[in-house]
Write a protein that holds these residues in place. Structure first.
Motif, mmCIF file in Angstrom:
data_model
loop_
_atom_site.group_PDB
_atom_site.id
_atom_site.type_symbol
_atom_site.label_atom_id
_atom_site.label_comp_id
_atom_site.label_asym_id
_atom_site.label_seq_id
_atom_site.Cartn_x
_atom_site.Cartn_y
_atom_site.Cartn_z
ATOM 1 N N LYS A 1 51.512 36.308 51.295
ATOM 2 C CA LYS A 1 51.714 36.058 52.602
ATOM 3 C C LYS A 1 51.339 35.001 53.429
ATOM 4 C CE LYS A 1 51.539 40.942 53.630
ATOM 5 N NZ LYS A 1 50.331 41.752 54.088
ATOM 6 N N ALA A 2 50.330 34.302 52.907
ATOM 7 C CA ALA A 2 49.621 33.016 53.429
ATOM 8 C C ALA A 2 50.569 31.961 53.157
ATOM 9 C CB ALA A 2 48.340 32.856 53.256
ATOM 10 N N GLY A 3 51.644 32.020 52.280
ATOM 11 C CA GLY A 3 52.402 30.830 51.834
ATOM 12 C C GLY A 3 51.631 30.013 50.704
ATOM 13 N N CYS A 4 50.690 30.555 50.208
ATOM 14 C CA CYS A 4 50.103 30.032 48.911
ATOM 15 C C CYS A 4 50.956 30.702 47.471
ATOM 16 C CB CYS A 4 48.768 30.389 48.614
ATOM 17 S SG CYS A 4 47.724 29.873 50.297
ATOM 18 N N ALA A 5 50.700 29.607 46.656
ATOM 19 C CA ALA A 5 51.386 29.883 45.283
ATOM 20 C C ALA A 5 50.436 30.667 44.349
ATOM 21 C CB ALA A 5 51.817 28.585 44.682
ATOM 22 N N ILE A 6 50.913 31.953 44.259
ATOM 23 C CA ILE A 6 49.889 32.813 43.580
ATOM 24 C C ILE A 6 49.523 32.521 41.919
ATOM 25 C CG2 ILE A 6 49.878 35.178 42.603
ATOM 26 C CD1 ILE A 6 51.970 35.820 44.878
ATOM 27 N N PRO A 7 50.490 32.043 41.230
ATOM 28 C CA PRO A 7 49.905 31.639 40.004
ATOM 29 C C PRO A 7 49.011 30.551 39.854
ATOM 30 C CG PRO A 7 52.475 31.673 40.031
ATOM 31 C CD PRO A 7 52.031 31.704 41.505
ATOM 32 N N TYR A 8 49.029 29.567 40.629
ATOM 33 C CA TYR A 8 47.982 28.564 40.537
ATOM 34 C C TYR A 8 46.601 29.235 41.120
ATOM 35 C CZ TYR A 8 51.982 25.342 40.034
ATOM 36 O OH TYR A 8 52.884 24.496 39.883
ATOM 37 N N ASN A 9 46.917 30.003 42.172
ATOM 38 C CA ASN A 9 45.381 30.574 42.592
ATOM 39 C C ASN A 9 44.866 31.601 41.627
ATOM 40 O OD1 ASN A 9 45.358 29.145 44.918
ATOM 41 N ND2 ASN A 9 46.133 30.729 46.249
ATOM 42 N N GLU A 10 45.909 32.204 40.837
ATOM 43 C CA GLU A 10 45.376 33.278 39.913
ATOM 44 C C GLU A 10 44.520 32.330 38.752
ATOM 45 O OE1 GLU A 10 48.031 36.905 40.033
ATOM 46 O OE2 GLU A 10 48.430 35.574 38.589
ATOM 47 N N VAL A 11 45.004 31.108 38.475
ATOM 48 C CA VAL A 11 44.236 30.302 37.321
ATOM 49 C C VAL A 11 42.740 29.781 38.036
ATOM 50 C CG1 VAL A 11 44.204 28.449 35.987
ATOM 51 C CG2 VAL A 11 46.318 29.653 36.286
ATOM 52 N N ALA A 12 42.926 29.522 39.281
ATOM 53 C CA ALA A 12 41.587 29.274 40.075
ATOM 54 C C ALA A 12 40.551 30.381 40.031
ATOM 55 C CB ALA A 12 41.808 28.473 41.364
ATOM 56 N N GLN A 13 41.281 31.439 40.152
ATOM 57 C CA GLN A 13 40.364 32.591 40.277
ATOM 58 C C GLN A 13 39.631 32.912 38.798
ATOM 59 O OE1 GLN A 13 42.650 35.723 42.010
ATOM 60 N NE2 GLN A 13 42.604 34.812 44.184
ATOM 61 N N PHE A 14 40.548 32.706 37.794
ATOM 62 C CA PHE A 14 40.165 32.868 36.286
ATOM 63 C C PHE A 14 39.074 31.833 36.250
ATOM 64 C CE2 PHE A 14 40.632 31.726 31.917
ATOM 65 C CZ PHE A 14 40.169 32.707 31.380
ATOM 66 N N PHE A 15 39.173 30.592 36.578
ATOM 67 C CA PHE A 15 38.243 29.630 36.395
ATOM 68 C C PHE A 15 36.989 30.117 37.164
ATOM 69 C CE2 PHE A 15 35.811 25.919 37.836
ATOM 70 C CZ PHE A 15 35.797 24.954 36.790
ATOM 71 N N ASN A 16 37.050 30.554 38.131
ATOM 72 C CA ASN A 16 35.904 31.026 39.076
ATOM 73 C C ASN A 16 35.078 32.212 38.377
ATOM 74 O OD1 ASN A 16 36.081 29.030 40.842
ATOM 75 N ND2 ASN A 16 37.183 30.315 42.543
ATOM 76 N N HIS A 17 35.770 33.041 37.929
ATOM 77 C CA HIS A 17 35.399 34.287 37.131
ATOM 78 C C HIS A 17 34.341 33.620 36.078
ATOM 79 C CE1 HIS A 17 35.633 37.504 34.198
ATOM 80 N NE2 HIS A 17 35.115 38.155 35.185
ATOM 81 N N GLU A 18 34.910 32.683 35.235
ATOM 82 C CA GLU A 18 34.347 32.266 34.056
ATOM 83 C C GLU A 18 33.419 31.142 34.542
ATOM 84 O OE1 GLU A 18 35.764 32.552 30.334
ATOM 85 O OE2 GLU A 18 36.044 34.075 31.715
ATOM 86 N N LEU A 19 33.365 30.757 35.604
ATOM 87 C CA LEU A 19 32.325 29.780 36.078
ATOM 88 C C LEU A 19 30.866 30.835 36.363
ATOM 89 C CD1 LEU A 19 30.871 27.203 37.247
ATOM 90 C CD2 LEU A 19 31.901 27.447 39.264
ATOM 91 N N LYS A 20 31.395 31.891 37.127
ATOM 92 C CA LYS A 20 30.196 32.866 37.434
ATOM 93 C C LYS A 20 29.562 33.349 36.394
ATOM 94 C CE LYS A 20 29.625 36.149 40.989
ATOM 95 N NZ LYS A 20 29.935 36.964 41.887
ATOM 96 N N SER A 21 30.355 33.748 35.180
ATOM 97 C CA SER A 21 29.506 34.008 34.035
ATOM 98 C C SER A 21 28.933 32.975 33.272
ATOM 99 C CB SER A 21 30.316 34.854 33.229
ATOM 100 O OG SER A 21 31.583 34.022 32.580
ATOM 101 N N ALA A 22 29.293 31.685 33.310
ATOM 102 C CA ALA A 22 28.459 30.659 32.789
ATOM 103 C C ALA A 22 27.221 30.569 33.681
ATOM 104 C CB ALA A 22 29.316 29.360 32.980
#
Ligand SMILES: *[C@@H]1O[C@H](CO)[C@@H](O)[C@H](O)[C@H]1NC(C)=O
Ligand SMILES: *[C@@H]1O[C@H](CO)[C@@H](O)[C@H](O)[C@H]1NC(C)=O
Ligand SMILES: *[C@@H]1O[C@H](CO)[C@@H](O)[C@H](O)[C@H]1NC(C)=O
Length: 391
Positions: free
Chosen positions: A251-272
């Motif tokens: 809805k914000a006009g952002c590309a979901i697949p790229y943001n999902e990878v960023a969120q995955f990176f962040n999830h892994e960063l948090k566990s790191a």
């Protein structure tokens, strides 16, 4: 670098650490005590570069810097970056880039970040399309290591050196800030890798990140402030890179697949970060969810006093006022006349995006105001208390 050499922390540093340990025990009992960060050492990419890349590869030209410094100052922004607001808040002057040889004062810290930096060293040069900075995080650590060793040699010479270089004990009393990883994701996209291919190498990127944090800890670092990566799927340079299917936009006009990878990176960063806290018992590591702050700004701009969330203020053409080959500050010949690609927006203080790649000063200030009090942090402690270990 041979890991064993990293354990040769100077004796003087151990003495410094002992006093720190006692102080921080007291400080945990009194959670309200502000930290006395004597210096800031920053590692990162263009989100926090205060002159590193431009010292090696040339300045981005006008209108960069115009909203605050009134001329280009090696920042990929119209003004200040989040790291500048961090320095202001902690009562320090803006950080000089480690690579800025002339006129720098490192007594209150140094900035090792350069635009285009990645955590993993790349196999491309800056001059290739989708090329990245040669100053990847491992190189930034080597520079830090050399900085620490050489500053102590020169401080001992006294006189002017004493006022320009940090004290030995400052390295354990400093705040170590990290904002890096975005380019590790985007380098894959620039090399035409699929979303899944990029996702697959994220664990390797974070394994290398963990090594660097450990190395800084071994050199005496105790307080770490780690930004996660932003919603890159909301940035024109990524949205525009490959064709995005209509139903892959949110809805914000952002590309979901790229943001999902960023969120995955962040999830892994948090566990790191969770793993690092266990391995580095004296470290206070704050994980800061910059992603959520940036995404709420972009998805609800009006609510926060902004007009335009996605299009770049300075740039040229297309849906997002962005063209990979004709960037902000570029000079192009149109009908034989040289034209500077400048600001297309009237007032960058109500725009989120500066040049299709980076946030405006106003955007950076807004994000800083959200994160400074700890409301986006794990543990939820404010910036000026980030030396306290919470378990
Ligand atoms: C660069 O090349 C080496 C050797 O092929 C490889 O191991 C490494 O993963 C590559 N780095 C990146 C970022 O692709
Ligand atoms: C360097 O900065 C420190 C802290 O701001 C200041 O006290 C010192 O005088 C400066 N040194 C020079 C040579 O300007
Ligand atoms: C990626 O694909 C585009 C379009 O097919 C091509 O022009 C470009 O050279 C490719 N980039 C790389 C690094 O392979």
């Amino acid at each position: 670098m041979n890991m064993s050499t990293l354990w040769l922390v100077p004796v003087v540093l151990y003495v410094g650490l002992c006093s720190i340990i006692t102080n921080s025990v007291v400080a945990i009992d009194d959670g309200s005590k502000k930290c006395d960060f004597s210096a800031i050492f920053n590692f990162g990419d263009s989100n926090s570069d205060t002159g590193g890349l431009s010292a090696a590869f040339g300045q981005p030209g006008p209108p960069f810097g115009e909203s605050f410094f009134h001329h280009p100052v090696g920042r990929y922004c119209d003004g200040r970056l989040i790291i500048d607001f961090i320095a202001e808040k902690l009562g320090h002057p803006y950080l000089n880039a480690y690579l800025d040889a002339v006129g720098s004062n490192f007594s209150h810290g140094a900035n090792f970040a350069t635009a285009g930096s990645t955590i993993r060293p790349q196999n491309t040069t800056l001059h290739q399309t989708g090329g990245f900075s040669p100053f990847s995080l491992d190189v930034q650590f080597n520079q830090f290591n050399d900085f620490q060793r050489r500053t102590q040699i020169f401080r001992n010479k006294g006189e002017i050196f004493k006022t320009l270089l940090p004290k030995a004990e400052d390295f354990s009393r400093a705040l170590y800030t990290f904002d890096i990883g975005q380019n590790d994701l985007t380098s894959g996209y620039f090399h035409n890798m699929s979303i899944n291919q990029v996702r697959a190498y994220v664990p390797d990127v974070l394994a290398q990140f963990k090594i660097i944090i450990k190395n800084v800890y071994v050199r005496g670092g105790r307080s770490f402030w780690v930004h996660n990566t932003g919603p890159v799927g909301c940035l024109p340079y990524i949205i525009d890179l490959h064709k995005v299917k209509a139903d892959d936009f949110d809805k914000a006009g952002c590309a979901i697949p790229y943001n999902e990878v960023a969120q995955f990176f962040n999830h892994e960063l948090k566990s790191a970060v969770v793993q690092l806290r266990k391995k580095l018992p004296l470290a206070a590591i704050t994980y800061v969810d910059v992603y959520s702050a940036k995404y709420s700004l972009i998805s609800h701009p009006k609510k926060h006093g902004f007009e335009e969330p996605l299009r770049g203020c300075c740039g040229h053409g297309g849906k997002y006022n962005y063209n990979l080959h004709i960037g902000c500050g570029a000079k192009v010949k149109i009908n034989g006349k040289e034209i500077l690609i400048g600001k297309a927006c009237k007032d960058p203080s109500v725009w989120v995006n500066w040049d299709g790649v980076h946030y405006t000063q106003a955007g950076n200030k807004w994000v800083f105001d959200q994160i400074v009090d700890g409301s986006y942090s794990d543990p939820p402690i404010p910036l000026n208390k980030a030396c306290h270990k919470h378990t």
